[in-house]
Enzyme design. Structure first.
Site, PDB file in Angstrom:
ATOM      1  CB  CYS A 122       6.287   9.039  21.597  1.00  0.00           C
ATOM      2  SG  CYS A 122       6.062   8.749  23.373  1.00  0.00           S
ATOM      3  CG  HIS A 263      10.233   8.612  20.737  1.00  0.00           C
ATOM      4  ND1 HIS A 263      10.177   9.714  21.564  1.00  0.00           N
ATOM      5  CD2 HIS A 263       9.651   7.592  21.427  1.00  0.00           C
ATOM      6  CE1 HIS A 263       9.586   9.376  22.699  1.00  0.00           C
ATOM      7  NE2 HIS A 263       9.258   8.104  22.644  1.00  0.00           N
ATOM      8  CG  ASN A 294       9.876   9.052  26.414  1.00  0.00           C
ATOM      9  OD1 ASN A 294       9.363   9.929  25.727  1.00  0.00           O
ATOM     10  ND2 ASN A 294       9.565   7.777  26.286  1.00  0.00           N
TER      11      ASN A 294
END
Length: 341
Positions: A122, A263, A294
């Site tokens: 990520c 994030h 996500n």
């Protein structure tokens, strides 16, 4: 002794343009709740997610990247032949070789541009952004296309209560190039391999092939899995210093921030990070996880676009980017918000 010549680049770099691609299909919590015996309320309360996007078979890593890249190029006002490097941050291009970067570059009409993929979970987009800035400042490249893209829906076991409701698909792209003023601060990055187990693939491909030989069609393919509590604790206790270091190295204070774009891992983690940093009231906080879930390496550029589109931030604002994920890896930098399309 012969002297080796060295290139010189530009003193300052910036994000010149931003583009994104969001898959057409919107997936509600009710759609993913059934197989994990959950509910819309449970998913919202634990993740902050209301909906997410899943890509169709036609919406591939390559096609989503190209769409986002074209908008970024248009927003930056540069020509394709001015871009001499493409960096693709992804963990879901499910072919070990070749990288998807060269195919993206070719489809965009580039000839001879360097193109490669990186895998930093990520945190991949923020890693790639730091690399791109250094490439331009060092003179290796004039303009760099940075893409964060994921198709996580093909990697998730939808009966896994830890991940089925979290992950989603999309792409974001930026053009990094020379600027009259510094628009990308120093990158603060690192990793913690002691936490490698926290986000991982359930088995490697050799194990899977061996299982096929033993069990045939009963073999279970590799999936993405996560130890949510371990990730939550690590992020909540480790990332404040990373954020403060990035702000300090940019020569700023938290009071100088107009936006924070973390994030989009979990709504509660985002809230904790904003609270411990004591962000000023005027600082916008990206919360694209509500609508996008996500999206791993795509989440920071997607969240950046959402802030701009909603008018919560504007080009020229000062924003902190911070991302973390599998590895565990992390990266942060302060940037000037770009033009977008």
């Amino acid at each position: 002794m012969a002297r080796i010549a060295q290139t010189t680049g530009t003193e300052h770099t910036a994000i010149l343009g931003l583009g994104v691609y969001r898959p057409t299909r919107v997936v509600t919590n009710d759609e993913v709740a059934g197989p994990i015996d959950s509910s819309d309320e449970w998913i919202r309360s634990r993740s902050g997610i209301n909906t997410r996007r899943f890509a169709s078979d036609e919406e591939t890593i390559q096609s989503m990247s190209v769409a986002a890249a074209r908008d970024a190029i248009a927003a930056a006002g540069v020509q394709v032949d001015q871009i001499d490097c493409v960096i693709v941050a992804t963990s879901t291009h499910l072919m070990l070789t070749p990288a998807v970067g060269p195919r993206i570059a070719t489809e965009l009409g580039m000839t001879g541009s360097a193109a490669f993929d990186i895998s930093a979970g990520c945190a991949g987009f923020c890693h790639a952004l730091g690399m791109a800035s250094d490439l331009v400042r060092g003179g290796t490249s004039k303009h760099v296309l940075v893409i964060g893209v994921e198709k996580l829906s093909v990697t998730v076991d939808f009966t896994d209560r830890a991940t089925a409701f979290l992950f989603a698909d999309g792409a974001g792209a930026v053009i990094v190039g020379p600027s009259a003023e510094q628009g990308i601060g120093p990158t603060v990055w690192g990793s913690d391999g002691t936490q490698h187990h926290a986000i991982r693939q359930t088995k490697d491909w050799v194990e899977f092939f061996d299982e096929i030989e033993e069990k045939g069609t009963d073999a279970v393919r590799p999936y993405l899995t996560m130890e949510g509590t371990a990730v939550f604790r690590w992020a909540a206790h480790s990332l404040e210093k990373v954020c403060r270091d990035a702000i300090d190295r940019a020569g700023l204070t938290t009071g100088d921030l107009d936006a924070m774009i973390p994030h989009q891992a979990n709504g509660r983690i985002i809230e904790i990070m904003a609270r411990v940093l004591e962000l000023p009231e005027h600082c916008a906080l990206a919360n694209d996880i509500e609508d996008s879930g996500n999206t791993s390496a795509a989440s920071v550029p997607l969240a950046m676009e959402a802030l701009l589109r909603k008018g919560e931030s504007k080009p020229g604002d000062t924003a902190l980017l911070i991302a973390f994920g599998a590895g565990l890896s992390y990266a942060a930098q302060v940037v000037t918000m770009p033009a977008w399309k």
